[in-house]
Design an enzyme around this catalytic site. Sequence first.
Site, PDB file in Angstrom:
ATOM      1  N   SER A 176       0.832  -1.196   0.000  1.00  0.00           N
ATOM      2  CA  SER A 176       0.000   0.000   0.000  1.00  0.00           C
ATOM      3  C   SER A 176       0.870   1.250   0.000  1.00  0.00           C
ATOM      4  O   SER A 176       1.800   1.380   0.798  1.00  0.00           O
ATOM      5  CB  SER A 176      -0.907  -0.006   1.233  1.00  0.00           C
ATOM      6  OG  SER A 176      -1.679   1.167   1.287  1.00  0.00           O
ATOM      7  N   GLY A 177       0.567   2.182  -0.905  1.00  0.00           N
ATOM      8  CA  GLY A 177       1.315   3.419  -1.003  1.00  0.00           C
ATOM      9  C   GLY A 177       2.471   3.369  -1.969  1.00  0.00           C
ATOM     10  O   GLY A 177       3.189   4.362  -2.128  1.00  0.00           O
ATOM     11  N   THR A 181      -1.934   1.671  -8.159  1.00  0.00           N
ATOM     12  CA  THR A 181      -3.093   2.188  -8.882  1.00  0.00           C
ATOM     13  C   THR A 181      -2.688   3.189  -9.951  1.00  0.00           C
ATOM     14  O   THR A 181      -3.207   3.168 -11.070  1.00  0.00           O
ATOM     15  CB  THR A 181      -4.064   2.847  -7.888  1.00  0.00           C
ATOM     16  OG1 THR A 181      -4.453   1.883  -6.900  1.00  0.00           O
ATOM     17  CG2 THR A 181      -5.296   3.366  -8.607  1.00  0.00           C
ATOM     18  N   ASN A 225      -0.929   5.257   2.949  1.00  0.00           N
ATOM     19  CA  ASN A 225      -1.272   5.781   1.624  1.00  0.00           C
ATOM     20  C   ASN A 225      -2.597   6.509   1.714  1.00  0.00           C
ATOM     21  O   ASN A 225      -3.551   6.003   2.320  1.00  0.00           O
ATOM     22  CB  ASN A 225      -1.360   4.628   0.613  1.00  0.00           C
ATOM     23  CG  ASN A 225      -1.583   5.116  -0.800  1.00  0.00           C
ATOM     24  OD1 ASN A 225      -1.462   6.296  -1.082  1.00  0.00           O
ATOM     25  ND2 ASN A 225      -1.914   4.195  -1.687  1.00  0.00           N
ATOM     26  N   SER A 228      -5.290   4.333  -0.979  1.00  0.00           N
ATOM     27  CA  SER A 228      -4.929   2.917  -1.006  1.00  0.00           C
ATOM     28  C   SER A 228      -6.077   2.088  -1.572  1.00  0.00           C
ATOM     29  O   SER A 228      -7.234   2.225  -1.159  1.00  0.00           O
ATOM     30  CB  SER A 228      -4.596   2.439   0.411  1.00  0.00           C
ATOM     31  OG  SER A 228      -4.335   1.048   0.416  1.00  0.00           O
ATOM     32  N   SER A 229      -5.757   1.237  -2.526  1.00  0.00           N
ATOM     33  CA  SER A 229      -6.758   0.322  -3.086  1.00  0.00           C
ATOM     34  C   SER A 229      -7.002  -0.805  -2.093  1.00  0.00           C
ATOM     35  O   SER A 229      -6.070  -1.529  -1.732  1.00  0.00           O
ATOM     36  CB  SER A 229      -6.272  -0.255  -4.414  1.00  0.00           C
ATOM     37  OG  SER A 229      -6.118   0.748  -5.378  1.00  0.00           O
ATOM     38  N   GLY A 413       0.359  -6.218  -2.968  1.00  0.00           N
ATOM     39  CA  GLY A 413       1.592  -6.965  -2.835  1.00  0.00           C
ATOM     40  C   GLY A 413       1.676  -7.663  -1.490  1.00  0.00           C
ATOM     41  O   GLY A 413       0.736  -7.638  -0.685  1.00  0.00           O
ATOM     42  N   GLU A 415       2.130  -8.373   2.203  1.00  0.00           N
ATOM     43  CA  GLU A 415       1.922  -7.451   3.321  1.00  0.00           C
ATOM     44  C   GLU A 415       2.309  -8.120   4.636  1.00  0.00           C
ATOM     45  O   GLU A 415       2.013  -9.301   4.870  1.00  0.00           O
ATOM     46  CB  GLU A 415       0.455  -7.000   3.395  1.00  0.00           C
ATOM     47  CG  GLU A 415       0.052  -6.050   2.282  1.00  0.00           C
ATOM     48  CD  GLU A 415      -1.330  -5.462   2.484  1.00  0.00           C
ATOM     49  OE1 GLU A 415      -1.713  -4.578   1.688  1.00  0.00           O
ATOM     50  OE2 GLU A 415      -2.026  -5.877   3.443  1.00  0.00           O
TER      51      GLU A 415
END
Length: 1330
Positions: A176-177, A181, A225, A228-229, A413, A415
Site C-alpha cells: 500500500s502506497g 493504482t 497511503n 490505497s486500493s 503486494g 503485506e
Amino acid sequence: MVIYYDSVEEPQTAMTSKIYTRTNLVWIPDNEEVWQSAEITKDYRTGERVLHLRLEDGTELAYSVDPTALPPLRNPDILVGENDLTALSYLHDPAVLHNLKVRFVESKLIYTYSGIILVAMNPYKQLPIYGDAIIHAYSGQNMGDMDPHIFAVAEEAYKQMARNNKNQSIIVSGESGAGKTVSARYAMRYFAMVSKSSSNAHVEDKVLASNPITEAVGNAKTTRNDNSSRFGKYTEISFDRRHQIIGANMRTYLLEKSRVVFQSENERNYHIFYQLCASALQPEFKPLKLGSAEEFNYTRMGGSTVIEGVDDRADMMETRKTFTLLDKHLDIFCELLDLDSEPMAQWLCQRKIITSSETVIKPMTKLQALNARDALAKKIYSHLFDYIVERINQALQFTGKQHTFIGVLDIYGFETFDVNSFEQFCINYANEKLQQQFNLHVFKLEQEEYMKEDIPWTLIDFYDNQPAIDLIEAKMGILELLDEECLLPQGTDENWLQKLYNNFINKNPLFQKPRMSNTSFIIQHFADKVEYKCEGFLEKNRDTVYEVLIEILKSSKFHLCADFFKDNPAPISRFGSAIKVKPARPVVKAPNKQFRTTVGNKFRSSLYLLMETLNATTPHYVRCIKPNDEKMPFEFDSKRVAQQLRACGVLETIRISAQSYPSRWTYIEFFSRYSILMTQHELSLSDKKKVCRTVLQRLIQDPNQYQFGRTKIFFRAGQVAYLEKLRSDKLRQACIMIQKNVRGWLQRKKFLRVRQATIMIQQYFRGQQAITATALKQTWAAIVIQKYCRGYLVRKLCQLIHVAAVTIQAYTRGFLARKKYRKMLKEHKAIILQKYARAWLARRRFQNIRRFVLNIQLSYRVQRLQKKLEDQVGDTHAFIQNQIHCELNICVINIISSLFGKIKNLLESHFQSQKDIYEKEIEALNFKVEHLSQEINHLQKLFRKENDINDSIRLEVSRLTSENMMGSLCFLINCDCPTTLFYADLKPRGVVVNMIPGLPAHILFMCVRYADYLNDADMLKSFMNIIINGIKQVIKEHIEDFEMVSFWLSNTYYFLNSLKQYSGEEEFMKHNTPRQNKNCLKHFDLSEYRQILSDLAIHIYHQFIIVMENNIQPMIVPGMLEYESLQGISGLKPTGFRKRSSSIDDTDAYTMTSILQQLSYFYSTMCQNGLDSELLKQAVKQLFFLIGAVTLNSLFLRKDMCSCRKGMQIRCNISYLEEWLKEKNLQNSTAKETLEPLSQAAWLLQVNKITDDDAKEICECCTSLSTVQVMNCVIFYCHSAMLNNREDMPQLMLDTKYLFQVTFPFTPSPYALETIQIPSSFKLGFLTRV
C-alpha cells in the site's frame, strides 16, 4: 523442484586472488544503510581471514572474513546506474540496492528493469514524464531502446499482442502506497492513446472513466497511503482485429469489507462516503439526509475525515461526471432503500433461533447488536460495490467479437504489519500463487533464450513455494480447516488455532508457533515470515448476516436492494490454460451451499480463475516500491526498500539470474569494448567471432565462466567485472606509459634549456675575463677589413644585378612589342573579315526584305486580280477563249496569206523545192497552237491556286489581328475528353526534365484565360471545380508518394501565383511586364477561388511535410544518437535482459550518412519539381526541427546516452547538418536555429557541472532549454538554486508534431504565356490552339 537450468559453480581460488586486490571495492553489512561500501587497501591472499579495508569516511578497518564467503564485490563504475539490474556483473543484494539508490536519488529516475520486471519507485512528486509527447516517443519503440518506463512495458504488451495475436497481461503489485493504482492507470491510458478507434463510441474514454469510480468506492486513506486500493482489480481491455479498443471488462478480488464498519487511527472509510457528505447541501442529495463526516460513526472512527490537498466535493463532481459518461441511470444510488423500519429495528436487536421443536426469539446484547449492524452494513456495501462493477462492465461491453485483449492486474503486494489478520492472510496467499506463476515464466523465458543461442543446459534444484501453497489450500490445509470450523455452531478462533497447532507444528517446517503467544501462528512465505493473529478469522471468513435481516432486504420494494441478495452463480472462465498451476494434493469439494459461500472459498475460486487467465496470456510484471514511509520526495530508506524487494520477488529473480549467465554481450559489443585487450595478430583477423573466442580463452582460463552462443557471449556473474578490471589495468598502464614519456620529454626539454642558459652564462663570463688592449686592436682591425670587404662584395653584386636587369628589360620590351604587333595584325584582319561579313549579312537581310515585299506585293496584286475576277466571273472564261481563238485565226490567216503570196510569186521557180518546207511549217504552227492551248489551261489552274492561297493568307491575317487584340495565347479544352487524364497521366519525372517550372500550372491557367476571354461563367466555374477536385483526387491517390505530392505542391503554388499575377489587381500587376499586363483577366474576379486554392496548397504542404517526416523519422535516432562515427569514443555498455527480450529489432543500421542522403533526395526532388526557394527553405526548416526534437526527446528518455562522449558525437553530427546546409546554399533558411536546443544539450553534456560558476554559465548559455530539460541532461549534478530559480515552462519533451506556420510568397512568373509550348510527351491531344 527440478527445472532446466545451467549448473552453478563457485569461482576458482586463483580468480578470487585476482579480484580481491588493492583499490577494488566490496560491500559489508551496515546497521543503518543495510550495506556499506569499502575499498580494499591490501591484496587478499587465499586462506586469509582478515580483509584490510578503508571505509568511505576514511576509516581503516581490518574486517574479519570467512575464506569461503568473502564480502560481495562492488560493480565497476561503468555499470553504476544501469537501466537493467541483470546487466550488473556482480548480481547480489547490495548491488541491486545501490543501483536503485543511485538512479532514484541522484538521477531522479523512478523506473528500473530487473529482467522481465519493471521496478517502479514512488517519487511522491508529480513528474513531467507522462504527457502525450512521452507516449508518442515510446510508441513503436523496442524494449531496452529507451529508458525504463511503464509506457515501455505497455508498448511491449501491445506490440506482442499485435504481432503474435496472443493475449497479454500486465501484473502490477506492491504494498500500500507504492503506486500500484497510478501505474495501472498510466498503462490503461497508454492503450487508450495508441489504439484509438475511428468510431464515435469513445470506448477509450469510458475505459479510463472507470478508474475514478472504482477508486471512489474501493479506495481509502490508510496510514501508509492516502489513496490505497482496498481490493484487487483485473481489467480486461478488448481489441478487435485492427488492434483498436472495442470494450473492457473488470473483475475484482477481496474487497476489504471490514473497513466499512472499522477504521484504525488516522485512517478513513471509503472515499465515496466523504464525497457524499461533502455534497450534502446539493439539492439532489437532500433526500438522503446526509450531514458532515464527523456526524457519522462509520466515517469519524479513524479520527481523520479530511485528507490534506484533497477536495472531496470536487472529487464527487468528478465521480458523478464519470458515472454520467458510463451510465446516466446510475443516480439510483441517491435514493433511499424502501424498507419497513419496524421489522428492521426489531431484528437488529433480536435473534431468531430455530430448533427441531420450537422457534426461540432471543434478545441480543449490545455487542451482538453492534456486530449484526456492522455485518449488515458490510454486506450491503459489498453488494453495492459488486453492482457498480457490474454496471461498469455493462457500459464497457461491446457487440463485436473480441480478437485479443490486454489485462491489467492491480493487486496488493505481500503485506506484513504489526497485527496481521484474515485480509493479510488472503493477500499473501494470492502473492504466493503469483510468485509461483512468475517463477515458471522466468524459467520459460530463460529456456527459450538458451535454446535460441544453443547453450547447453543441465538439471538443478531451486527454491519452489509449492509447499507454502499446499499448506494453505491443499486438503486439510489452513483454509479447509478454517471452513470446517466455520461450519460448527460453536466454532471459535481458538479451537481453529488449536487444530492448526495439532496438524502442523513439528510436521510442516513452514508453520511455527510464536514463543510468547497462544493466539497467533507463523507462516514462512517466499518473502518473509509473517505472524497472523487468529482473532476475527472465523467471523471474517463466514461473513454472515442473520437470515431474518436478509429476508427483510429481499422484501424491499426497491428492486435494486432486493436484487442484491439473490443468489448469483459463479462466473465461468472464458480462457484455456496454457500452464496449469495446481496444488500437490487435490482441493476438497464443497459439501453444501453454506460452505461454498465462505469468503476464503470464494477467494480461492476467484484466484484460481485469475491464475487460469494469466497462464493463458503473456505476462509483464511491474513491481511498485515505496521508498520511504514519510512520503518524502526522492528520499531512499534502504531498509524499507530492501524489505519490499525481497517481498515482491525482485531479489529472488536476481538470485536466479546470478546462478546462470547474467551478463550477455553480442560479439560486436564485446569486440568494440575489449579490443584494447587484443593483440595485433588478433586484431588483424577478419572473423570477429573467432577473435572473441581466442581473446576469452586467453584472458579467462576457466571455460565454465562463459559460453559462446550463436549471436552472444554469455558470462558468469563477476566475469564482466574481471574483464573491466583487466581493461582498466591496461588503460592505467597506457596512461602511465604516456605520462612517463611526456614527463621525460618535459624534463629533457627543461634540462636542455638550463644547459643552454648555463653555456651562455659561461661564454659571457669567460669573454669578460679575456678582454685586453691587443684583443681590442685586433678586433678593430678585423672590423675595418670586414667593412671594405663587404663594400666590395656589395658593389660587385650591384653591378651584376644592374647588367641582368638591363638584359631582362631588353628582352621583355622586345617581347611586348612583338606581342603588340601581332595583336594589331590580328585586329586588322578581324576588321576586314567583319567588313565582308557585315556586307554579306546586309545583302542577305536586304534580299530577305525584298522577298518579303515582293510576297506582300504578290498578295496585294492577287487580291486585286481576285476582285476583278469576282466581278467578271460570268464571262471571263469565254472572253479569254474567244480572244485567243480570234488571235489564232488572224494569225493563221496572215500566215496563210503570206504563204500564198510567196507561193504565187515563186510558184513557177520553187514550187517543187519548197513544197516539203511549207508542209513542215504548217505542222509546226499546228503544234504551237496546241501548246498555246495547254498554256491557257495552266494559267487557269494557277489562277485557282492563287485564289486558294489568297484565302489562306486572308485567314492568317485575320488570326494575327485577333491575337494582337487578345494579347495572349489561349487553348480550347474539348469537354468530351476525360479531364482526369490530365492529372493521372502526368508523371513528375517525365515533366520536370528540360521543362519550365510549373508548366502544368501555366497550361491550366491559359485554359482559365480562354474561358475569361469567352466571358463564359459556367465554363469558368466548371473548369475551376475540375482543377481543384482533380488535384485533391491525385493527392488522395498518391498520399504517400513524395515525388507526386511535391510535384503537385509546386504546380498548385504556381497556379495560385498565376491567378494573382493576371488578376488585374494593382499590387500584383506592378511586377508584370507591359506585355504580361495585356494578358490579365478581363471579366471575372477569382479571389474566392484563390482562397480555396490557398487552403488546398496548405493542405498539400502539410501532407508533403508528413510524407517527409515519415520517411526520415526512423533514421533520426539511429543516425543522430546511436551511430558512433568518432573513433576512440565508443560508449558500448553491457546490456541487460530487456535488450534480449522478445522484441524484434527490425530497424536498419541507419547512420548519419543515411540522414544526409535522405535530405539530399528531398532537396533534389524539390528542385526538380521547381518548388519555390522560399517554400523549400520552410520545408528544410521543418525537417531540421523534427531531427532536433526527436533526437533531444530520445536523449531525455535515454539516460545511458547522457555522457560527454555522446555530446561530442551529437555536436559532430550537427556539424554535418550545417555543412549540408552550406553545400545547398540554405544558410539563411533559419533551419540551423531549430537545432539550437539539441546543440545546447550536447554542449551541456561536455561542460563542467560542479561549481556555482558552472551553474551560472549553464544558465547563460542554455537559453533554449527549460530547467527541467537541463536537469534531465545533467544526471549527477546537485541541484543549484540558480537553476531552480529560472522562470520557464516545466516542459521536458519537445512537440515533434509542431508545424511552423507556412507562408506562400508571391513570385510572378517571368515566362510570357504566348511563348509556352505543350510538349508532345504530355499526350494532351484534346487541347488545341485557337
